[in-house]
Design an enzyme around this catalytic site. Structure first.
Site, PDB file in Angstrom:
ATOM      1  N   ASP A 189      35.003 115.421  -1.473  1.00 25.63           N
ATOM      2  CA  ASP A 189      33.832 115.219  -2.101  1.00 25.63           C
ATOM      3  C   ASP A 189      33.527 113.880  -2.319  1.00 25.63           C
ATOM      4  O   ASP A 189      34.324 113.207  -2.983  1.00 25.63           O
ATOM      5  CB  ASP A 189      33.952 116.046  -3.535  1.00 25.63           C
ATOM      6  CG  ASP A 189      32.543 116.050  -4.448  1.00 25.63           C
ATOM      7  OD1 ASP A 189      31.853 114.946  -3.941  1.00 25.63           O
ATOM      8  OD2 ASP A 189      32.642 116.716  -5.556  1.00 25.63           O
ATOM      9  N   SER A 208      14.632 107.601   4.583  1.00 24.53           N
ATOM     10  CA  SER A 208      13.543 108.676   4.639  1.00 24.53           C
ATOM     11  C   SER A 208      12.337 108.049   4.540  1.00 24.53           C
ATOM     12  O   SER A 208      12.083 106.901   3.816  1.00 24.53           O
ATOM     13  CB  SER A 208      13.654 109.505   3.666  1.00 24.53           C
ATOM     14  OG  SER A 208      12.599 110.541   3.579  1.00 24.53           O
ATOM     15  N   TYR A 224      14.282 112.816  -5.239  1.00 26.71           N
ATOM     16  CA  TYR A 224      14.950 112.610  -3.971  1.00 26.71           C
ATOM     17  C   TYR A 224      14.361 111.174  -3.365  1.00 26.71           C
ATOM     18  O   TYR A 224      15.200 110.339  -2.758  1.00 26.71           O
ATOM     19  CB  TYR A 224      14.620 113.710  -2.993  1.00 26.71           C
ATOM     20  CG  TYR A 224      14.869 113.385  -1.615  1.00 26.71           C
ATOM     21  CD1 TYR A 224      16.182 113.381  -1.031  1.00 26.71           C
ATOM     22  CD2 TYR A 224      13.884 113.176  -0.779  1.00 26.71           C
ATOM     23  CE1 TYR A 224      16.505 112.935   0.111  1.00 26.71           C
ATOM     24  CE2 TYR A 224      14.035 112.917   0.686  1.00 26.71           C
ATOM     25  CZ  TYR A 224      15.417 112.689   1.112  1.00 26.71           C
ATOM     26  OH  TYR A 224      15.636 112.535   2.358  1.00 26.71           O
ATOM     27  N   LYS A 230      16.482 107.512  -2.031  1.00 27.29           N
ATOM     28  CA  LYS A 230      16.518 106.528  -1.141  1.00 27.29           C
ATOM     29  C   LYS A 230      15.793 105.434  -1.108  1.00 27.29           C
ATOM     30  O   LYS A 230      16.529 104.049  -0.615  1.00 27.29           O
ATOM     31  CB  LYS A 230      15.692 107.383   0.266  1.00 27.29           C
ATOM     32  CG  LYS A 230      15.935 108.654   0.575  1.00 27.29           C
ATOM     33  CD  LYS A 230      17.497 108.678   1.075  1.00 27.29           C
ATOM     34  CE  LYS A 230      18.058 109.961   1.496  1.00 27.29           C
ATOM     35  NZ  LYS A 230      19.492 109.737   2.184  1.00 27.29           N
ATOM     36  N   ASN A 247      12.876 123.688   3.620  1.00 23.20           N
ATOM     37  CA  ASN A 247      12.264 123.092   4.639  1.00 23.20           C
ATOM     38  C   ASN A 247      11.458 123.912   5.434  1.00 23.20           C
ATOM     39  O   ASN A 247      11.619 125.154   5.638  1.00 23.20           O
ATOM     40  CB  ASN A 247      13.273 122.283   5.730  1.00 23.20           C
ATOM     41  CG  ASN A 247      13.884 121.219   5.122  1.00 23.20           C
ATOM     42  OD1 ASN A 247      13.404 120.525   4.007  1.00 23.20           O
ATOM     43  ND2 ASN A 247      15.007 120.587   5.406  1.00 23.20           N
ATOM     44  N   ARG A 266       2.463 122.113  -4.002  1.00 22.01           N
ATOM     45  CA  ARG A 266       3.867 121.972  -4.537  1.00 22.01           C
ATOM     46  C   ARG A 266       4.049 120.467  -5.197  1.00 22.01           C
ATOM     47  O   ARG A 266       3.725 119.568  -4.519  1.00 22.01           O
ATOM     48  CB  ARG A 266       4.725 122.027  -3.370  1.00 22.01           C
ATOM     49  CG  ARG A 266       6.461 121.883  -3.981  1.00 22.01           C
ATOM     50  CD  ARG A 266       7.364 122.456  -2.741  1.00 22.01           C
ATOM     51  NE  ARG A 266       7.057 121.683  -1.441  1.00 22.01           N
ATOM     52  CZ  ARG A 266       7.815 121.655  -0.509  1.00 22.01           C
ATOM     53  NH1 ARG A 266       8.836 122.677  -0.233  1.00 22.01           N
ATOM     54  NH2 ARG A 266       7.514 121.014   0.606  1.00 22.01           N
ATOM     55  N   ASP A 305       4.870 116.915  -3.396  1.00 20.12           N
ATOM     56  CA  ASP A 305       4.515 116.493  -1.868  1.00 20.12           C
ATOM     57  C   ASP A 305       3.237 115.538  -1.960  1.00 20.12           C
ATOM     58  O   ASP A 305       2.236 115.415  -2.538  1.00 20.12           O
ATOM     59  CB  ASP A 305       3.924 118.010  -1.365  1.00 20.12           C
ATOM     60  CG  ASP A 305       5.028 119.066  -0.724  1.00 20.12           C
ATOM     61  OD1 ASP A 305       5.876 118.328  -0.610  1.00 20.12           O
ATOM     62  OD2 ASP A 305       4.668 120.153  -0.682  1.00 20.12           O
TER      63      ASP A 305
END
Length: 340
Positions: free
Chosen positions: A59, A126, A151, A155, A201, A297, A300
């Site tokens: 971990d 990303s 998220y 990045k 996904n 959603r 997005d």
């Protein structure tokens, strides 16, 4: 053989990258905590390459374990860092989970890498760093806008952490690969996308619906300002994406970089809508998919597809496989794991 560490190496993109690295003659060490992957993936890698990578269950949030790992493996020549939580929707609901896992692990890794004799670092970034870009296709010079999700923010912050570290540690050479939407599976059907629980996904949800595991596929929003009303993304075959990591690592190890921190978009340069992906699947599989239009959603964006000129010309990498190739390989993988 140069030894390369791949964190999250039993995950979807990580496992395909391990295969490509071993095919190019690298010795690979995998770190994975198996929280979103399976040890069975290791058997798939061995079956494809006839080589067994070194595997350590670890971990990366445990700083002392990371330190002990690098004492044991002090001859690592390069690191490809995939290990992270990666679902946009989940990150909106569990922001602290994403900030802890995606940022702390990066910091602990960089601390140890700076102590190595050579430091080549590839960061799994990303296209979410761009947010909703003003222009398509998206170039690497597009403004970094406020992230649409935790998220995406991890990045952005991750790249900032690496950039700041490179500024004061000139021996550290790093590339952030900003990839778009990886899909598909290895042609052998021995490794592929293996989500635990409900897929986050699109493509595994499509294949699971076709396989009868899901009653229907939800299409999140049909009122976006796009030709068919559904979101547009740049879907890249995971094997093409995996090969981009090898190109990037070789660029760093051969000292070809223009600066000690570089960024590259990794995509096909073609945008496909959700409905176009569904039609591609139906075309290659011969199956009709049960799907329903539902509400948008949160998190997005409308559209995102890459300008790949920089990766094509400077990295020397270009995607080779089509959307139909990716959808067929994803379906063959789904059939393989379900014994269909």
């Amino acid at each position: 053989m140069k030894k390369v560490l791949v964190t999250g190496g039993l995950g979807f993109i990580g496992s395909h990258t391990v295969v490509e690295l071993q095919n190019e003659g690298f010795e690979v060490v995998i770190i994975d905590d198996l929280s979103n992957s399976s040890i069975d993936v290791l058997n798939g890698i061995v079956s494809i390459t006839n080589q067994k990578p070194i595997f350590e269950k670890l971990d990366l949030k445990d700083k002392s374990s990371v330190e002990l790992f690098f004492r044991k493996h002090n001859d690592i020549a390069g690191v490809i860092h995939f290990a992270a939580n990666k679902a946009v929707g989940e990150s909106v609901n569990k922001p602290l989970l994403y900030y802890e896992n995606n940022l702390n692990t990066l910091i602990y890794l960089l601390n140890e890498i700076l102590g190595l004799e050579t430091s080549s670092f590839i960061f799994s970034s990303s296209c979410t760093v761009y947010g909703q870009a003003d222009e398509m296709p998206i170039t690497e010079n597009a403004p970094i806008k406020p992230a649409e999700s935790p998220y995406g923010n991890t990045k952005q912050i991750g790249e900032e952490i690496i950039r700041d570290t490179c500024k004061v540690n000139l021996d550290l050479n790093a590339i952030a690969l900003r990839y778009f939407n990886p899909i598909g599976a290895h042609a052998s059907s021995k490794i592929g996308e293996l989500p635990i629980g409900v897929p986050q996904n699109l493509v595994p949800y499509i294949t699971q619906t076709a396989a009868g595991l899901r009653s229907y596929l939800s299409v999140f929003g049909d009122d976006y300002p796009t030709p068919d009303g559904t979101c547009i993304r740049d879907y890249i075959h995971v094997v093409d994406l995996a090969k981009a990591h090898v190109f990037a690592l070789q660029r760093l190890m051969n000292g070809r970089q223009d600066s000690n921190f570089e960024t590259f978009n990794i995509g096909t340069g073609v945008g496909s809508s959700v409905l176009e992906v569904i039609k591609s699947f139906e075309r290659v599989s011969g199956k009709s998919l049960n799907y329903k239009m539902t509400a948008r959603r949160e998190g997005d964006i409308v559209s995102a597809y890459a300008d790949t000129k920089k990766a094509n010309s400077i990295l020397g990498w270009k995607s080779q496989l089509t959307l139909d190739d990716a959808m067929l390989s994803a379906w063959n993988w789904e059939k393989h794991i379900r014994n269909l």
